[in-house]
Design a protein around this motif. Structure first.
Motif, mmCIF file in Angstrom:
data_model
loop_
_atom_site.group_PDB
_atom_site.id
_atom_site.type_symbol
_atom_site.label_atom_id
_atom_site.label_comp_id
_atom_site.label_asym_id
_atom_site.label_seq_id
_atom_site.Cartn_x
_atom_site.Cartn_y
_atom_site.Cartn_z
ATOM 1 N N THR A 1 24.894 22.436 27.612
ATOM 2 C CA THR A 1 25.828 23.551 27.755
ATOM 3 C C THR A 1 26.077 24.232 26.414
ATOM 4 O O THR A 1 26.246 25.455 26.347
ATOM 5 C CB THR A 1 27.167 23.040 28.334
ATOM 6 O OG1 THR A 1 26.925 22.386 29.579
ATOM 7 C CG2 THR A 1 28.149 24.173 28.534
ATOM 8 N N ASP B 1 32.645 30.824 31.793
ATOM 9 C CA ASP B 1 31.632 30.829 32.845
ATOM 10 C C ASP B 1 31.317 32.252 33.287
ATOM 11 O O ASP B 1 30.152 32.605 33.534
ATOM 12 C CB ASP B 1 32.068 29.974 34.031
ATOM 13 C CG ASP B 1 33.367 30.440 34.663
ATOM 14 O OD1 ASP B 1 34.229 30.961 33.930
ATOM 15 O OD2 ASP B 1 33.523 30.297 35.891
ATOM 16 N N TYR C 1 28.709 26.981 36.512
ATOM 17 C CA TYR C 1 29.768 25.989 36.383
ATOM 18 C C TYR C 1 30.346 25.723 37.774
ATOM 19 O O TYR C 1 30.264 26.573 38.671
ATOM 20 C CB TYR C 1 30.885 26.508 35.482
ATOM 21 C CG TYR C 1 30.601 26.493 33.988
ATOM 22 C CD1 TYR C 1 31.039 25.446 33.190
ATOM 23 C CD2 TYR C 1 29.915 27.540 33.378
ATOM 24 C CE1 TYR C 1 30.826 25.437 31.818
ATOM 25 C CE2 TYR C 1 29.680 27.553 32.011
ATOM 26 C CZ TYR C 1 30.138 26.495 31.237
ATOM 27 O OH TYR C 1 29.912 26.483 29.879
ATOM 28 N N ILE D 1 35.181 23.944 33.115
ATOM 29 C CA ILE D 1 34.512 24.952 32.274
ATOM 30 C C ILE D 1 34.714 24.605 30.810
ATOM 31 O O ILE D 1 35.738 24.967 30.194
ATOM 32 C CB ILE D 1 35.058 26.369 32.568
ATOM 33 C CG1 ILE D 1 34.959 26.675 34.058
ATOM 34 C CG2 ILE D 1 34.307 27.414 31.753
ATOM 35 C CD1 ILE D 1 35.757 27.892 34.488
ATOM 36 N N GLY E 1 29.688 21.161 31.175
ATOM 37 C CA GLY E 1 30.176 21.771 32.406
ATOM 38 C C GLY E 1 29.129 22.565 33.148
ATOM 39 O O GLY E 1 29.257 22.822 34.347
#
Length: 971
Positions: A645, A782, A800, A840, A845
């Motif tokens: 991520t 996100d 997400y 998030i 995530g």
């Protein structure tokens, strides 16, 4: 008298083709040895054996023993010269061929109709594209390669003559028998393609045959069923139909097949087949065109010839017309008898017989039958279905597929974030490969209905519709037309939507459409093979540019040689490893390592992808979602990518901000986050923080502070039902206090710094960056990652909190949590800190699949460019891919992990220092190498059922695979 004899001898010698200055294409390089062998065979033959050489009979390796006995009788009793194999299988044919050759006094000349490969007649063999498809290709070297590959297949199976290429110029769209078998309607294109094909095949040691003389391209009848008429004057025939023959004869064409046609301008006798006409065979082909190679009749069992006369009379007439080989006689015994009778009566001279028989023997010598050896059955199937054949087929389709309409430059599809795309399949054959390939580029939904009203209703949610018209690819004679209903449906859809029509049939089908006015783009893909479907989808999205040109005109819509060129906009394509310099057998060693990891329960399942030079060359799945479950890992399953991520969501947003001048790498936290002005972290820069060189703690177990004495979620912080006060869903039916989210940044801000400045990996920078980015844009992380990157990239599997939008069956579970949430973590982020941020996190995530991760890594590899969109400048990427603290023994760049220093690090130790990537706690790994143009993605859920053991890391599974990838690179 002596002078007359000498003159006659010289003429005969020249006609037989042994003089060095002749144009006899059957001569070998060693003319003297060839002549000696031919003479030695001919001089020992009886009349019956000589006449028998003129015959090539049909054999099918899948027929009964009775048929086999008949062929053996023809060999023993009638001394036939050759066999034309038809239906059957390669192994059966090879075995039968060895048996028949063993009983023949003179080795048999073997022929086949293999215009697009042995699969034209045999099962389990390779099918190359049809001539009409090849006619769309501008690079004739590729067509030469087709001839070479088909020649190699023929030679491997003991076939000496391939009755190809078809050089008919298909100027009649309704031609029932030629059509796809022709290179097109332009005489120059047909000639160039036929010449290239011939050179490739004869270069492989298999003799070519141009057919169907004098030209079957402008007929509306099938000569298998009747005698078609070619009703043009001689000038037209010479200018068009004979044009390819003139050129190919100059280029040492080995043989010609004469068709059964009624050509009044060339043969005045009414309804007299061209195959039996001396005016045509001898007068035009041999004398006017000067052809000295072998001349075959078309099959004498075809109605165009068989309806003409009594059995045997046809054979005699064909021979007297000037043909050398009687192909598929109705009765060899009767035919041989008729020719011998004519010989004895003086109607056929010894010189005439000698001319044909010695030409046949010359051909036998040239293909190596003077040193005959049986066909080896070892690895026969593999040799006839090679990797290099698939490689060539891919390249052919990339060069053939033709865009004939492209309003407003719709293709290749760009600005994917503005498009909602549906796929509608028409036709009676499968479009699965096309649809599956489309889905690799963006979210595409297949829509179907029983009536147009329902279909239009379902399509209302989409602004773009891709219509695939799929008809059978089984043979070139299959139906290809649109039905009346399909034509109406296309018209109605096109009135309401932006439409891309992709026709996986020959181009003539488009002429029957009622209108093309409202269709924005039309693609002609020619065939419905799996590779054609895959390549067409890749073309639509710009993985390569279109190059094809129409080999025929399409009614009043499009002229011959028409087609739009489109650019390669640098989206990932999909191909075979060898096409980008990687050995597929070596690469396949990856399988064993991945299977070992699953078998030893290091992870329940794995998604693995390798791309090189912008092409995905390996994309496989292993194992299941869970050890005890039944759900096998598939392409469109998504994994919790954990710390990937950081570089897939947060980092590109930071790079954007830096490029816009809103921050620099030397910007301090206190300059962008007022809360940090009085913090011990106020002077930490983006450079030091993202290089993990800022004395920040590695992590903090935020969740631990919210547990009760039994180490379960405290009622103070959690509820099982959602409310305004408890609105942070950390797991299914478990909601954290809404205001506790605000405590996490405070804990980080107020945390102690490490005592010593050294490289120390930390999640904290990405908590901090999340807060900064979201405050700057006033949008959630996100939402930003999705709109700025995932939607335009076509990374629609990247998201997400997937439990909101994706079926749980497509989400791989991450852990059986027995320390915080006490349930299966499935569709919710595994990382506890990210879960406490409503799923998030800047550090974790994100869920994705290997294909989407590869798109983002490829964008990085191309330094901020992908799909004709520049996300950031090259110099921006270079800035972030630099190790600023290398002298401090810190291997990290800005956000990106880098290869190891002093033997310790995240890679196999075999990658260049310019490479970059990251790994994730759940077992994920993504790495890119600019020097070798390589992307490697490994997704797993090694944390299931428990994250406590990390055998995957301990046994170096990910880096062992990386090492195998590099070992497979050959150039």
């Amino acid at each position: 008298m002596r002078q007359l004899f000498k003159f006659s001898f010289i003429c005969l010698f020249t006609v037989l083709g042994f003089a060095q200055n002749t144009k006899n294409p059957l001569l070998s390089k060693d003319v003297k040895s060839q002549k000696k062998w031919v003479d030695s065979i001919y001089n020992t033959m009886t009349l019956a054996e000589k006449v028998g050489q003129l015959y090539m009979v049909q054999v099918m390796s899948n027929e009964s023993d009775a048929s086999k006995k008949k062929v053996i009788e023809d060999i023993k009793k009638h001394h036939i010269g050759g066999i034309i194999y038809s239906k059957g299988g390669p192994y059966r044919q090879a075995k039968l061929n060895n048996e028949l050759q063993a009983i023949s006094k003179v080795p048999l000349l073997i022929g086949m109709d293999a215009e697009w490969g042995l699969s034209m007649r045999l099962d389990s063999t390779y099918a190359f594209p049809w001539n009409m498809t090849l006619g769309a290709i501008k690079d004739n070297k590729l067509v030469e390669q087709v001839g070479k590959h088909i020649g190699e297949h023929c030679k491997r199976l003991g076939v000496h003559f391939n009755f190809a290429p078809d050089v008919d110029i298909n100027t009649n769209p309704k031609n029932p028998i030629i059509g796809n078998r022709s290179f097109g309607e332009d005489r120059y294109n047909v000639t160039d393609k036929a010449s290239a094909f011939m050179k490739g095949m004869q270069g492989a040691g298999v003799l070519a045959n141009a057919k169907h003389f004098p030209g079957h391209g402008d007929t509306s009848q099938d000569s298998h069923k009747t005698l078609p008429t070619v009703d043009f004057d001689k000038e037209r025939i010479e200018a068009v139909e004979l044009f390819p023959y003139k050129q190919l004869i100059k280029e040492k064409l080995s043989s010609v097949m004469v068709a059964h046609l009624n050509v009044p301008s060339l043969e005045p006798r009414e309804n007299y087949p061209s195959s039996l006409s001396k005016k045509i065979v001898t007068g035009i082909l041999k004398e006017e065109l000067g052809f000295k190679g072998l001349i075959f009749t078309d099959a004498l069992t075809m109605k165009g010839a068989a309806n003409f006369s009594e059995t045997g009379d046809i054979d005699l007439a064909a021979f007297q017309a000037g043909n050398d080989v009687m192909l598929m006689s109705e009765d060899v015994g009767i035919g041989v008898g008729k020719i011998m009778e004519a010989y004895h009566s003086g109607d056929i001279s010894e010189a005439r017989l000698e001319l044909s028989v010695k030409k046949i023997l010359q051909a036998k010598y040239k293909v190596g039958l003077n040193k005959y050896s049986p066909i080896s059955l070892t690895n026969l199937a593999q040799d006839l279905n090679r990797l290099e054949d698939d490689m060539l087929y891919e390249e052919l389709m990339e060069n053939a597929i033709t865009i004939v309409k492209n309003d407003n430059n719709l293709l290749p599809l760009q600005e994917l974030e503005t498009k909602s795309v549906a796929y509608v399949k028409l036709g009676d054959d499968s479009g699965t490969a096309f649809y599956d390939e489309l889905k690799k580029y963006m979210k595409v939904h297949a829509i179907s209905a029983d009536n147009i009203g329902d279909l239009l209703g379902k399509l209302q949610a989409y602004n773009t519709v891709i219509i695939g018209f799929h008809r059978s690819n089984e043979s070139p004679w299959k139906s290809y037309e649109f039905s009346e209903v399909e034509s109406i449906w296309i018209e109605e859809i096109a009135k309401r939507h932006t439409v891309i029509l992709d026709a996986f049939v020959k181009p003539y089908a488009l002429a029957d459409l009622k209108s093309i006015t409202n269709i924005e783009s039309i693609v002609v893909s020619y065939q419905n093979s799996v590779i054609a479907q895959q390549k067409s989808a890749q073309l639509i999205f710009g993985a390569f540019g279109s190059k094809g040109k129409l080999p025929v005109s399409i009614g009043n819509y499009f002229p011959v040689d028409f087609g739009f060129q489109t650019p390669n906009i640098k989206r990932l394509g999909y191909t075979i490893p060898e096409r980008v310099g990687v050995n597929s057998q070596k690469l396949a060693k990856i399988d064993a390592v991945a299977e070992y990891a699953v078998k030893k329960k290091m992870t329940p399942g794995i998604q693995l992808l390798v791309a090189r030079k912008g092409k995905v060359i390996y994309n496989k799945n292993f194992g299941k979602h869970t050890y005890k479950g039944k759900e096998e890992v598939s392409f469109d399953d998504i994994y919790d990518v954990a710390s990937l991520t950081k570089i897939l969501a947060t980092l590109p947003l930071v790079m954007e901000l830096e490029e816009k001048g809103l921050i620099t790498l030397d910007t301090k936290l206190s300059e962008v986050l007022p809360d940090y002005k009085n913090s011990n972290k106020k002077d930490i820069t983006f450079k030091s923080m993202l290089s993990h060189y800022a004395r920040l703690k590695p992590w903090e177990p935020f969740y631990y502070h919210t547990l009760d004495k039994t180490k379960h979620p405290s009622e103070k912080y959690y509820r099982k039902t959602q409310s305004d006060s408890f609105n942070v869903e950390v797991a299914k039916n478990l909601f954290m206090r809404t205001d506790y989210q605000d405590s996490i940044p405070d804990i980080i801000r107020d945390s102690e710094l490490l005592k010593r400045l050294t490289y120390r990996y930390s999640d904290f920078p990405y908590y901090i960056l999340k807060k900064f980015i979201e405050q700057h844009y006033d949008r959630t992380l996100d939402q930003l990652a999705n709109s700025h990157f995932y939607e335009p990239l076509g990374a629609n599997y990247s998201t997400y909190n997937p439990y909101h939008t994706i079926s749980s069956k497509k989400i791989v579970p991450t852990e059986e949590d027995d320390y915080f949430r006490y349930q299966t973590i499935h569709g919710y982020v595994h990382d506890m800190g990210a879960a406490m941020q409503n799923g998030i996190g800047g550090h974790a995530g994100l869920f994705s699949n290997a294909n989407d991760v590869a798109k983002i890594m490829q964008m990085y590899l191309q330094k901020g460019y992908y799909g004709n969109k520049r996300y950031f400048k090259e110099k921006t990427f270079d800035k972030f891919n630099t190790r600023y603290y290398l002298k401090k023994e810190n291997r990290r760049a800005i956000g990106f992990d880098k290869p190891q220093l002093s033997g310790s690090g995240p890679t196999c130790g075999c990658v260049p220092m310019s490479s970059f990537g990251h790994s994730g706690f759940t077992g994920t790994y993504a790495w890119a190498d600019p020097e070798n143009e390589l992307v490697y993605v490994f997704l797993a859920n090694r944390t299931y059922p428990s994250s406590k053991s990390n055998l995957l890391l301990r046994e170096n599974i990910r880096t062992d695979i990386q090492k195998l990838i590099y070992e497979a690179i050959e150039n």
